[in-house]
Write an enzyme that holds these catalytic residues in place. Structure first.
Site, short mmCIF file in Angstrom:
data_model
loop_
_atom_site.label_atom_id
_atom_site.label_comp_id
_atom_site.label_asym_id
_atom_site.label_seq_id
_atom_site.Cartn_x
_atom_site.Cartn_y
_atom_site.Cartn_z
N CYS A 72 -20.95 -29.96 39.86
CA CYS A 72 -20.57 -30.35 38.50
C CYS A 72 -20.16 -31.81 38.48
O CYS A 72 -19.26 -32.21 39.22
CB CYS A 72 -19.42 -29.48 37.99
SG CYS A 72 -18.88 -29.96 36.34
N CYS A 81 -11.57 -27.05 37.16
CA CYS A 81 -11.78 -26.45 38.48
C CYS A 81 -10.96 -27.23 39.52
O CYS A 81 -10.82 -28.44 39.40
CB CYS A 81 -13.24 -26.55 38.89
SG CYS A 81 -14.34 -25.53 37.88
N CYS A 154 -20.22 -26.87 30.63
CA CYS A 154 -19.25 -26.52 31.66
C CYS A 154 -19.77 -25.28 32.38
O CYS A 154 -20.09 -24.29 31.75
CB CYS A 154 -17.91 -26.24 31.00
SG CYS A 154 -16.77 -25.33 32.06
N GLU A 321 4.79 -6.90 20.98
CA GLU A 321 4.11 -8.19 21.10
C GLU A 321 4.68 -9.12 20.03
O GLU A 321 5.04 -8.69 18.94
CB GLU A 321 2.60 -7.96 20.90
CG GLU A 321 1.77 -9.13 20.46
CD GLU A 321 1.66 -10.24 21.49
OE1 GLU A 321 1.46 -9.95 22.69
OE2 GLU A 321 1.80 -11.41 21.08
N CYS A 390 -0.18 -13.46 35.42
CA CYS A 390 -1.11 -14.56 35.68
C CYS A 390 -0.43 -15.67 36.47
O CYS A 390 -1.01 -16.72 36.69
CB CYS A 390 -1.70 -15.10 34.38
SG CYS A 390 -0.44 -15.66 33.24
N1 SAH Z 1 -1.53 -7.36 27.57
C1 SAH Z 1 -2.34 -8.23 26.75
C2 SAH Z 1 -1.73 -9.62 26.53
C3 SAH Z 1 -1.19 -10.32 27.74
S1 SAH Z 1 -0.87 -12.05 27.51
C4 SAH Z 1 -3.75 -8.30 27.31
O1 SAH Z 1 -4.02 -7.86 28.41
O2 SAH Z 1 -4.62 -8.82 26.61
C5 SAH Z 1 0.82 -12.10 27.15
C6 SAH Z 1 1.16 -11.72 25.71
O3 SAH Z 1 2.57 -11.82 25.55
C7 SAH Z 1 0.55 -12.63 24.66
O4 SAH Z 1 -0.12 -11.84 23.72
C8 SAH Z 1 1.77 -13.32 24.02
O5 SAH Z 1 1.60 -13.57 22.64
C9 SAH Z 1 2.85 -12.30 24.24
N2 SAH Z 1 4.23 -12.79 24.27
C10 SAH Z 1 4.70 -13.99 24.70
N3 SAH Z 1 6.04 -14.02 24.65
C11 SAH Z 1 6.44 -12.80 24.19
C12 SAH Z 1 7.72 -12.22 23.94
N4 SAH Z 1 8.84 -12.89 24.14
N5 SAH Z 1 7.77 -10.94 23.50
C13 SAH Z 1 6.63 -10.25 23.29
N6 SAH Z 1 5.40 -10.75 23.51
C14 SAH Z 1 5.29 -12.01 23.95
#
Ligand code: SAH
Length: 433
Positions: A72, A81, A154, A321, A390
């Site tokens: 790339c 990357c 990309c 959420e 993550c």
């Molecule tokens: N489990 C989901 C999202 C994971 S990402 C999946 O697999 O797709 C993490 C998520 O936490 C995001 O959607 C974000 O908006 C949310 N988030 C961030 N801070 C938070 C909080 N204090 N309370 C609740 N949700 C939150």
């Protein structure tokens, strides 16, 4: 202090998750961008501090056996990357070591499984967010700057997203549209549906309607064309207001046989096939049986909880959420998949009222779980917690708190959702006896 600009011969002994090779010059730790464990190099010091040095490769005297040629032209300038110059096998080894060292630093004894991967190291990203420059240039930021390097294509992104980007880029240059901040695209890998979300300082500008029509005519899979307005001076990409100009306020995709609606503001994993492998592991670790109950904290648009519920025929699911649009998606997604007994609440996971249940799933953002929530989970005596993360560092930090309070850690399973980048996803199960 060692002099800036001096040249040294070094052996690289390590490589970190930012893509820097590590060596020592006269005993001082030195970071070298683009260097690989096993390289013998001539390097020039470009930064000298009391604690460490930064050096640049002047000449590769003898290359590491892990090296491969990068394919790339933007690597490593764009900062996306960090591992394009090493073999993928070695990248997976490094990612496992990174997770291991995160747990080691946190003082938690943990067995780390080898990295699970589907070996698809290009074309996997179903979401892109390109910054747009004042002259209509579209690409990525040069590492640590706000300069935009134009990006023709990309290698990480789903090819169809590159085509949409090119079309929009040509159009805005031809029309002199100069008020876009970002072009945010997403596609459903299983459905082929595409979302286009332009991010602008203004809620309207000349040529917007024509652009919407042209994009939707040229790409019939564009099922959602939105304008997000962000007029704040901030690094955060999306503003609070999103207007739907064409189509729906969502695209649909499928994971493990479940159907999901995803709005522009909702989180959705970027690597479809690896997400299915990750969620399958979550289902296995939850080990829920018919009639059991569970809570999905940080649930996004409900993907994990609903996949688990549809497999295990659980009797109740509570999802929490913080993003309202994601919760709206989650409610509809429960209905789409015929999951009754699912409740989704919009709010901070840290202040959710936890009910008794057989399992709690945690999937927080990079900063990890609030300590108050960890304490509450521990005090409430929840028997099983499945933690998806993550960020290995905050995962390890949080696992240290759980283990101090009597939870036992399963093997940690790394999943490579982000090949060629420095990131790695993990899942682990915490049990209380
Ligand atoms: N489990 C989901 C999202 C994971 S990402 C999946 O697999 O797709 C993490 C998520 O936490 C995001 O959607 C974000 O908006 C949310 N988030 C961030 N801070 C938070 C909080 N204090 N309370 C609740 N949700 C939150």
């Amino acid at each position: 202090m060692l002099k800036k600009n001096s040249v040294h011969k070094v052996e690289i002994t390590d490589i970190n998750n930012l893509g820097y090779g590590v060596c020592r010059i006269e005993g001082i730790v030195t970071f070298v961008a683009g260097a690989v464990t096993g390289d013998t190099l001539k390097v020039r010091i470009i930064k000298s501090t009391k604690n460490y040095l930064v050096a640049r490769i002047e000449e590769i005297l003898s290359p590491s056996s892990h090296r491969i040629p990068s394919d790339c032209p933007l690597f490593p300038k764009c900062g996306g990357c960090v591992y394009r110059h090493i073999s993928y096998d070695y990248e997976k080894e490094l990612k496992r070591e990174y997770v291991q060292s995160a747990f080691h630093k946190a003082g938690v004894e943990a067995e780390i499984a080898s990295v699970t991967s589907d070996q698809r190291i290009s074309g996997y990203r179903n979401k892109v967010q390109y910054p747009v420059g004042s002259n209509g240039e579209i690409g990525y930021y040069r590492t640590k700057t706000h300069d935009i390097i134009e990006c023709e294509s990309c290698p990480l992104e789903e090819p169809m997203l590159g085509e949409v980007k090119k079309f929009i880029s040509d159009h805005i240059k031809a029309q002199g549209i100069d008020c876009l901040r970002h072009i945010y695209l997403r596609c459903g890998a299983a459905t082929g549906e595409i979302m286009v979300c332009l991010v602008s300082e203004k809620n309207s500008f000349p040529g917007l309607e024509i652009l919407a029509d042209e994009v939707c005519t040229r790409f019939e899979n564009v099922k959602c064309f939105a304008l997000n307005v962000n007029d704040r001076d901030t690094n955060v990409i999306l503003g609070d207001k999103t207007y739907i100009l064409r189509g729906n306020n969502y695209i649909e995709d499928e994971l493990l046989g479940c159907r999901f609606r995803i709005s522009p503001m909702s989180f959705y994993q970027v690597n479809h096939s690896m997400t299915e492998l990750l969620y399958s592991k979550v289902i296995e670790l939850c080990g829920l049986k018919e009639g059991e109950t569970f809570i999905d904290l940080y649930c996004g648009c409900g993907t994990i909880g609903l996949c688990v519920a549809s497999r295990a025929k659980t009797s109740s699911l509570l999802g929490v959420e913080i993003i309202p649009e994601a919760i709206e998606n989650a409610k509809v997604n429960a209905a789409l998949n015929g999951i009754e007994n699912a409740e989704f609440i919009c709010g901070d996971a840290a202040s959710a009222s936890l009910r008794e249940c057989d399992c709690v799933i945690l999937d927080p953002p990079r900063k990890g779980v609030a300590e108050s929530l960890i304490n509450e989970l521990c005090d409430s005596g929840i028997k099983k917690i499945v933690y998806v993360s993550c960020n290995p560092d905050t995962l390890a930090r949080d696992c240290a708190l759980f283990t101090e309070k009597g939870y036992e850690l399963s093997t940690v399973y790394p999943f490579d959702l982000f090949p060629r980048t420095g990131h790695v996803e993990n899942v682990v199960c915490l049990r209380r006896n």
